[in-house]
Write a protein that holds these residues in place. Sequence first.
Motif, short mmCIF file in Angstrom:
data_model
loop_
_atom_site.label_atom_id
_atom_site.label_comp_id
_atom_site.label_asym_id
_atom_site.label_seq_id
_atom_site.Cartn_x
_atom_site.Cartn_y
_atom_site.Cartn_z
N ALA A 53 1.52 2.40 -4.93
CA ALA A 53 2.81 3.10 -5.73
C ALA A 53 2.81 2.77 -7.01
O ALA A 53 3.41 1.72 -7.84
N ALA A 54 2.32 3.59 -7.65
CA ALA A 54 3.53 2.99 -9.51
C ALA A 54 3.54 4.46 -9.91
O ALA A 54 3.72 5.31 -9.61
N SER A 55 4.62 4.32 -10.98
CA SER A 55 5.46 5.33 -11.55
C SER A 55 5.87 4.52 -13.43
O SER A 55 5.35 3.64 -13.50
N GLY A 56 6.30 5.90 -14.13
CA GLY A 56 6.28 5.75 -15.07
C GLY A 56 5.90 7.09 -16.19
O GLY A 56 5.33 7.78 -15.55
N PRO A 57 6.01 6.70 -17.58
CA PRO A 57 5.67 8.35 -18.34
C PRO A 57 4.58 8.70 -17.91
O PRO A 57 2.74 7.51 -18.23
N LEU A 58 3.88 9.99 -18.71
CA LEU A 58 1.96 10.18 -17.82
C LEU A 58 2.11 10.62 -19.58
O LEU A 58 2.72 11.29 -19.70
N PHE A 59 0.74 10.27 -20.06
CA PHE A 59 0.58 10.72 -21.27
C PHE A 59 -1.30 11.29 -21.31
O PHE A 59 -1.61 10.69 -20.60
N PRO A 60 -1.13 12.01 -21.70
CA PRO A 60 -2.83 13.10 -22.21
C PRO A 60 -3.85 12.08 -22.78
O PRO A 60 -2.48 10.81 -24.13
N GLY A 80 -1.72 9.55 -29.82
CA GLY A 80 -0.27 10.49 -30.23
C GLY A 80 0.02 11.02 -29.55
O GLY A 80 0.96 12.09 -29.66
N GLY A 81 -0.23 10.93 -28.50
CA GLY A 81 0.32 12.44 -27.33
C GLY A 81 1.74 11.88 -26.46
O GLY A 81 1.84 10.79 -26.55
N LEU A 82 2.46 13.02 -26.33
CA LEU A 82 3.37 13.37 -26.47
C LEU A 82 3.35 13.03 -24.68
O LEU A 82 2.56 12.96 -23.44
N ALA A 83 3.97 12.03 -24.32
CA ALA A 83 5.33 11.92 -22.51
C ALA A 83 5.25 13.17 -21.98
O ALA A 83 5.35 14.42 -22.23
N GLN A 84 4.28 13.79 -20.81
CA GLN A 84 4.25 15.08 -19.63
C GLN A 84 5.63 15.32 -18.95
O GLN A 84 5.89 13.75 -18.87
N ALA A 85 5.65 16.37 -18.72
CA ALA A 85 6.93 16.33 -18.46
C ALA A 85 6.91 16.36 -16.70
O ALA A 85 5.63 16.34 -16.79
N GLY A 86 7.63 15.96 -15.55
CA GLY A 86 7.24 15.64 -14.36
C GLY A 86 7.40 13.62 -14.13
O GLY A 86 7.67 13.48 -14.61
N THR A 87 7.70 13.76 -12.80
CA THR A 87 7.96 12.81 -12.15
C THR A 87 6.11 12.22 -11.68
O THR A 87 5.62 12.60 -10.39
N VAL A 88 5.97 10.73 -12.04
CA VAL A 88 4.91 10.22 -11.06
C VAL A 88 5.12 9.43 -9.90
O VAL A 88 5.90 8.56 -10.91
N SER A 89 5.15 9.05 -8.72
CA SER A 89 5.04 7.76 -7.74
C SER A 89 3.96 7.30 -7.15
O SER A 89 4.03 6.27 -6.86
N GLN A 90 2.78 7.84 -7.44
CA GLN A 90 1.64 7.36 -6.54
C GLN A 90 0.73 7.36 -8.10
O GLN A 90 0.22 8.83 -8.76
N ALA A 91 -0.52 6.77 -7.54
CA ALA A 91 -2.01 6.87 -8.74
C ALA A 91 -2.84 6.70 -7.51
O ALA A 91 -3.35 5.87 -6.82
N ALA A 92 -3.70 8.01 -7.68
CA ALA A 92 -5.29 7.88 -6.66
C ALA A 92 -6.04 7.11 -7.49
O ALA A 92 -6.75 7.42 -8.13
N LEU A 93 -5.80 5.81 -6.56
CA LEU A 93 -7.40 5.08 -6.41
C LEU A 93 -8.84 5.32 -6.49
O LEU A 93 -8.92 5.16 -8.17
N CYS A 94 -9.32 6.57 -6.20
CA CYS A 94 -10.60 6.92 -6.76
C CYS A 94 -11.06 7.63 -7.80
O CYS A 94 -11.65 8.10 -8.54
N SER A 110 0.79 -1.08 -0.08
CA SER A 110 0.25 -0.08 0.34
C SER A 110 1.12 1.01 0.52
O SER A 110 1.85 1.24 0.45
N CYS A 111 0.36 2.64 -0.94
CA CYS A 111 1.11 3.54 -0.88
C CYS A 111 0.34 4.49 -0.05
O CYS A 111 -0.15 5.56 -0.59
N GLY A 112 0.12 4.10 1.08
CA GLY A 112 -0.99 5.05 1.49
C GLY A 112 -2.53 4.39 1.38
O GLY A 112 -3.05 3.50 1.10
N CYS A 113 -3.36 4.97 1.99
CA CYS A 113 -5.05 4.54 2.04
C CYS A 113 -5.75 4.77 0.79
O CYS A 113 -6.80 4.08 0.19
N GLU A 114 -5.49 5.86 0.00
CA GLU A 114 -6.34 6.01 -1.28
C GLU A 114 -4.89 5.85 -2.48
O GLU A 114 -5.34 6.31 -3.43
N THR A 115 -3.95 5.67 -2.16
CA THR A 115 -3.63 5.38 -3.00
C THR A 115 -2.36 4.06 -3.72
O THR A 115 -2.56 3.01 -2.99
#
Length: 225
Positions: free
Chosen positions: A101-108, A112-126, A94-99
Amino acid sequence: MPYQYRTTGGDCGCGPSCPPQSAPPPSGGCPCGDSFRQALDLLCSQQFYGLVDFGSFAFVSDYFLLGASIEAPAGGSQPGDNLTALSATYRCGSCGCETAAASGPLFPPTVGGLAQAGTVSQAALCRLTAVAFDAADDASLTNAANYQAIVQLFTQLLRPAMPQTCVSIADSLTTGVTATATVAAGPLLVENALVLGQLGKLLVLANSTDGRFYLVCADKIDFIG
């Protein structure tokens, strides 16, 4: 790929573990959060752990995708989807109660959307619409063999459709273990997939072409075919 080792304390180092609750929180704004938590924990169990590629995940919301971008679907009669190769990493625990632990490139959510800048380490389950993941492909078993093993496990564990006066979307699709369906949920399109059943509020689908599985929030499904 190196295996991801499971944690047992309910924390992956990015937040406190969930405190005990006497009653579940209201789900009005979080239709599938608890079900996603249950499903992801199941994938980390001893039954599934060696069969899943934890470096080939995608987390799909209405506004972004973590670990895959959108492409035009192949169409035709074979199982498939509109996702590129999956590249998000899910870390068991678990990565807390509501998230998660996930990481990787973020896309719109556009073709053909391009990867967004920034670092992602959690995904909000809701906020999730769906989670996709691939069967593992390692030296001992091929992706196809692991895929079949996961299908068998899900078939044994998942809840079949329950007859009711007003049939829900998920129940209408789980009328038999050999049923197939095309499902559109947010930016995700899954075509001619095997319907394995329900896990909480999630519809579980399988795609034999890519050795891929989908956990789709039933409340986020827009169209079925």
